[in-house]
Design an enzyme around this catalytic site. Structure first.
Site, PDB file in Angstrom:
ATOM      1  N   LYS A  16       0.837  -1.213   0.000  1.00 50.60           N
ATOM      2  CA  LYS A  16       0.000   0.000   0.000  1.00 50.60           C
ATOM      3  C   LYS A  16       0.869   1.259   0.000  1.00 50.60           C
ATOM      4  CE  LYS A  16      -2.319  -0.861   3.834  1.00 50.60           C
ATOM      5  NZ  LYS A  16      -1.707  -2.133   4.287  1.00 50.60           N
ATOM      6  N   ARG A  90      -9.622   0.698   9.143  1.00 47.53           N
ATOM      7  CA  ARG A  90      -9.171  -0.665   9.443  1.00 47.53           C
ATOM      8  C   ARG A  90     -10.202  -1.437  10.254  1.00 47.53           C
ATOM      9  NH1 ARG A  90      -3.231   0.732   9.140  1.00 47.53           N
ATOM     10  NH2 ARG A  90      -2.050  -1.208   9.260  1.00 47.53           N
ATOM     11  N   ARG A 129      11.775  -5.840   5.210  1.00 49.47           N
ATOM     12  CA  ARG A 129      11.404  -4.494   4.737  1.00 49.47           C
ATOM     13  C   ARG A 129      12.301  -3.400   5.321  1.00 49.47           C
ATOM     14  NH1 ARG A 129       5.299  -2.248   4.949  1.00 49.47           N
ATOM     15  NH2 ARG A 129       5.439  -2.599   7.204  1.00 49.47           N
ATOM     16  N   ARG A 163      11.442  -0.865  10.404  1.00 47.91           N
ATOM     17  CA  ARG A 163      10.458  -0.350  11.339  1.00 47.91           C
ATOM     18  C   ARG A 163      10.465  -1.200  12.598  1.00 47.91           C
ATOM     19  NH1 ARG A 163       4.860   0.523   8.178  1.00 47.91           N
ATOM     20  NH2 ARG A 163       4.155  -0.612  10.011  1.00 47.91           N
ATOM     21  N   ARG A 174       0.137  -8.687  13.448  1.00 49.40           N
ATOM     22  CA  ARG A 174      -0.565  -7.701  12.606  1.00 49.40           C
ATOM     23  C   ARG A 174      -1.471  -8.409  11.599  1.00 49.40           C
ATOM     24  NH1 ARG A 174       4.329  -4.678  11.737  1.00 49.40           N
ATOM     25  NH2 ARG A 174       4.048  -4.617   9.487  1.00 49.40           N
TER      26      ARG A 174
HETATM   27  P1  AMP Z   1       0.856   0.911   8.979  1.00 51.23           P
HETATM   28  O1  AMP Z   1       1.988   1.846   8.728  1.00 51.23           O
HETATM   29  O2  AMP Z   1      -0.371   1.263   8.166  1.00 51.23           O
HETATM   30  O3  AMP Z   1       1.259  -0.539   8.843  1.00 51.23           O
HETATM   31  O4  AMP Z   1       0.418   1.111  10.511  1.00 51.23           O
HETATM   32  C1  AMP Z   1       1.315   0.818  11.567  1.00 51.23           C
HETATM   33  C2  AMP Z   1       0.537   0.635  12.870  1.00 51.23           C
HETATM   34  O5  AMP Z   1      -0.168   1.848  13.190  1.00 51.23           O
HETATM   35  C3  AMP Z   1      -0.543  -0.446  12.840  1.00 51.23           C
HETATM   36  O6  AMP Z   1      -0.021  -1.749  13.090  1.00 51.23           O
HETATM   37  C4  AMP Z   1      -1.468   0.037  13.950  1.00 51.23           C
HETATM   38  O7  AMP Z   1      -0.926  -0.237  15.233  1.00 51.23           O
HETATM   39  C5  AMP Z   1      -1.446   1.552  13.759  1.00 51.23           C
HETATM   40  N1  AMP Z   1      -2.497   2.019  12.826  1.00 51.23           N
HETATM   41  C6  AMP Z   1      -2.327   2.584  11.588  1.00 51.23           C
HETATM   42  N2  AMP Z   1      -3.515   2.877  11.021  1.00 51.23           N
HETATM   43  C7  AMP Z   1      -4.467   2.475  11.909  1.00 51.23           C
HETATM   44  C8  AMP Z   1      -5.883   2.473  11.906  1.00 51.23           C
HETATM   45  N3  AMP Z   1      -6.591   2.942  10.852  1.00 51.23           N
HETATM   46  N4  AMP Z   1      -6.525   1.993  12.995  1.00 51.23           N
HETATM   47  C9  AMP Z   1      -5.855   1.525  14.062  1.00 51.23           C
HETATM   48  N5  AMP Z   1      -4.511   1.468  14.127  1.00 51.23           N
HETATM   49  C10 AMP Z   1      -3.818   1.941  13.066  1.00 51.23           C
END
Ligand code: AMP
Length: 217
Positions: A16, A90, A129, A163, A174
């Protein structure tokens, strides 16, 4: 351009972020990534960041009201522009809140682009990654290494890092969270005839072409 307000949907590691950066760079779409906003808040140790950190480190979702709060402000400013949402919504309550916010702004979502990748490949992708902490570009130790170790080919910063949440245990957590809490959105958007499925195992160029074809942009 027929579709302007897009959701980029998919499990962690589906690509994404990579695709959103291209959509931003090549088609001028604004890019709203809740993960990036939360990481920034954690880095600056704001009250939101302090609250979010333990959830993120554990591979769990940050509570809905916190995430909805951070995206609301940005949407108010950007609703009339072409934008792509990356990592939001989400959960079903987040999707319902998004529908309400965009209905108030008279700017409904045009399409939900679902990037589909099998779980085992997602684990492999996640473990290797490397993310640029300056511009967000994504590389992979084996599948897509940078030209110079540690240096981002996109912005030139010496800022390629793993990360904190990219270790196998957290990645599997996740993915579990994704299947339990996020997958119900497929039926939610399918019912609204907004869902467009895209095969995410192809090369980034092919996935990009599929996303453009699926959204008509
Ligand atoms: P990402 O960079 O999109 O993989 O997000 C990293 C982390 O941020 C996720 O594993 C969640 O802990 C948190 N996070 C990001 N977006 C959301 C969301 N829409 N709702 C809840 N937690 C989120």
């Amino acid at each position: 351009m027929s579709a302007k307000r897009l959701i980029l949907f998919g499990p962690p590691g589906a690509g994404k972020g990579t695709q959103a950066i291209r959509l931003r760079a090549e088609l001028g779409l604004a890019h709203l990534a809740t993960g990036d906003m939360l990481r920034e808040a954690v880095k600056n140790q704001t009250p939101t960041g302090k609250l979010a950190q333990s959830f993120m480190d554990a591979g769990k979702l940050v509570p809905d009201d916190v995430v909805i709060g951070i995206i609301r402000e940005k949407l108010n400013a950007l609703a009339q522009c072409a934008f792509i949402l990356d990592g939001f919504p989400r959960t079903i309550p987040q999707a319902e809140a998004l529908d309400r916010m965009l209905a108030e702004l008279g700017a409904p979502i045009d399409a939900v682009l679902s990037i589909e990748v099998p779980d085992e490949l997602l684990v492999e992708r996640g473990v290797g990654r490397l993310t640029c902490s300056n511009c967000g570009a994504v590389f992979h130790e084996r599948f897509h290494p940078p030209t110079k170790s540690g240096v981002c080919d996109v912005c030139g910063a010496s800022a390629l890092k793993k990360r904190a949440d990219d270790n196998e245990e957290t990645i599997r957590g996740r993915l579990r969270t994704f299947h339990e809490q996020t997958m119900p959105l497929v039926a939610y958007y399918n019912e609204k005839s907004l869902l467009r499925r895209v095969v995410g195992t192809a090369s980034p160029d092919e996935v990009f072409a599929s996303l453009r074809a699926a959204s008509g942009i």
